[in-house]
Write a protein that holds these residues in place. Structure first.
Motif, PDB file in Angstrom:
ATOM      1  N   LEU A   1     -92.369  72.491-108.258  1.00 50.14           N
ATOM      2  CA  LEU A   1     -92.368  73.277-107.044  1.00 50.14           C
ATOM      3  C   LEU A   1     -91.797  74.541-107.143  1.00 50.14           C
ATOM      4  CD1 LEU A   1     -91.227  70.027-104.950  1.00 50.14           C
ATOM      5  CD2 LEU A   1     -93.523  70.827-105.029  1.00 50.14           C
ATOM      6  N   THR A   2     -91.983  75.232-106.167  1.00 49.52           N
ATOM      7  CA  THR A   2     -91.882  76.989-106.223  1.00 49.52           C
ATOM      8  C   THR A   2     -90.319  77.266-105.997  1.00 49.52           C
ATOM      9  OG1 THR A   2     -92.578  77.283-104.127  1.00 49.52           O
ATOM     10  CG2 THR A   2     -94.149  77.576-105.866  1.00 49.52           C
ATOM     11  N   GLY A   3     -89.474  76.527-105.232  1.00 53.80           N
ATOM     12  CA  GLY A   3     -88.315  76.862-104.896  1.00 53.80           C
ATOM     13  C   GLY A   3     -87.340  75.617-104.256  1.00 53.80           C
ATOM     14  N   ARG A   4     -86.113  76.108-104.158  1.00 54.88           N
ATOM     15  CA  ARG A   4     -85.251  75.173-103.669  1.00 54.88           C
ATOM     16  C   ARG A   4     -85.643  74.422-102.429  1.00 54.88           C
ATOM     17  NH1 ARG A   4     -78.716  76.344-103.000  1.00 54.88           N
ATOM     18  NH2 ARG A   4     -78.196  74.099-102.048  1.00 54.88           N
ATOM     19  N   ASP A   5     -85.986  75.333-101.367  1.00 59.02           N
ATOM     20  CA  ASP A   5     -86.329  74.772 -99.970  1.00 59.02           C
ATOM     21  C   ASP A   5     -87.461  73.735-100.065  1.00 59.02           C
ATOM     22  OD1 ASP A   5     -84.128  76.223 -98.789  1.00 59.02           O
ATOM     23  OD2 ASP A   5     -85.477  77.698 -98.388  1.00 59.02           O
ATOM     24  N   GLU A   6     -88.458  73.991-101.087  1.00 58.98           N
ATOM     25  CA  GLU A   6     -89.526  73.246-101.179  1.00 58.98           C
ATOM     26  C   GLU A   6     -89.141  71.831-102.079  1.00 58.98           C
ATOM     27  OE1 GLU A   6     -92.679  75.216-103.339  1.00 58.98           O
ATOM     28  OE2 GLU A   6     -94.305  73.898-102.435  1.00 58.98           O
ATOM     29  N   ILE A   7     -88.121  72.032-102.814  1.00 56.99           N
ATOM     30  CA  ILE A   7     -87.790  70.982-103.873  1.00 56.99           C
ATOM     31  C   ILE A   7     -86.977  70.006-102.659  1.00 56.99           C
ATOM     32  CG2 ILE A   7     -86.191  70.233-105.320  1.00 56.99           C
ATOM     33  CD1 ILE A   7     -87.026  72.670-107.030  1.00 56.99           C
ATOM     34  N   ASP A   8     -86.035  70.498-101.939  1.00 58.87           N
ATOM     35  CA  ASP A   8     -85.325  69.606-100.838  1.00 58.87           C
ATOM     36  C   ASP A   8     -86.000  68.926 -99.920  1.00 58.87           C
ATOM     37  OD1 ASP A   8     -82.875  70.457-102.475  1.00 58.87           O
ATOM     38  OD2 ASP A   8     -82.248  72.184-100.637  1.00 58.87           O
TER      39      ASP A   8
ATOM     40  N   HIS B   1     -82.982  72.067-110.176  1.00 62.35           N
ATOM     41  CA  HIS B   1     -82.931  73.498-109.951  1.00 62.35           C
ATOM     42  C   HIS B   1     -81.611  74.072-110.297  1.00 62.35           C
ATOM     43  CE1 HIS B   1     -81.023  73.198-106.124  1.00 62.35           C
ATOM     44  NE2 HIS B   1     -81.982  72.341-105.664  1.00 62.35           N
TER      45      HIS B   1
ATOM     46  N   ALA C   1     -79.637  75.782-109.249  1.00 65.23           N
ATOM     47  CA  ALA C   1     -78.406  76.037-107.953  1.00 65.23           C
ATOM     48  C   ALA C   1     -77.585  74.830-108.067  1.00 65.23           C
ATOM     49  CB  ALA C   1     -78.869  76.473-106.702  1.00 65.23           C
TER      50      ALA C   1
END
Length: 77
Positions: A14-21, A54, A56
């Motif tokens: 996935l492309t970013g932290r929000d999308e992963i969460d 990720h 972070a």
């Protein structure tokens, strides 16, 4: 994939932290719903755990994602 494919873990890019969460929350929610809706034990989904991964995350949380899933269970990273 979880219900119809042979054993093995699932790796999702996935492309970013929000999308992963969001994806982790959706997987956990749908798994809980499937367990609740199962009328008999054999209809319950097999064990599945979902782990975010990720940069972070603290190192300890990242390491959890890399530990092999228990036998008979599937892991989504």
């Amino acid at each position: 994939i979880h219900q119809r494919q042979a054993e093995g873990d699932i790796l999702v890019f996935l492309t970013g932290r929000d999308e992963i969460d969001t994806a982790i929350a959706m997987i956990r929610e749908r798994l809980a719903q499937a367990r609740e809706q199962a009328k008999v034990p054999r209809q319950k989904p097999k064990p599945l755990t979902a782990f975010p991964l990720h940069g972070a995350l603290p190192k300890e949380a990242q390491m959890k994602a890399l530990v092999p899933a228990p036998r008979g269970a599937r892991k989504v990273v």
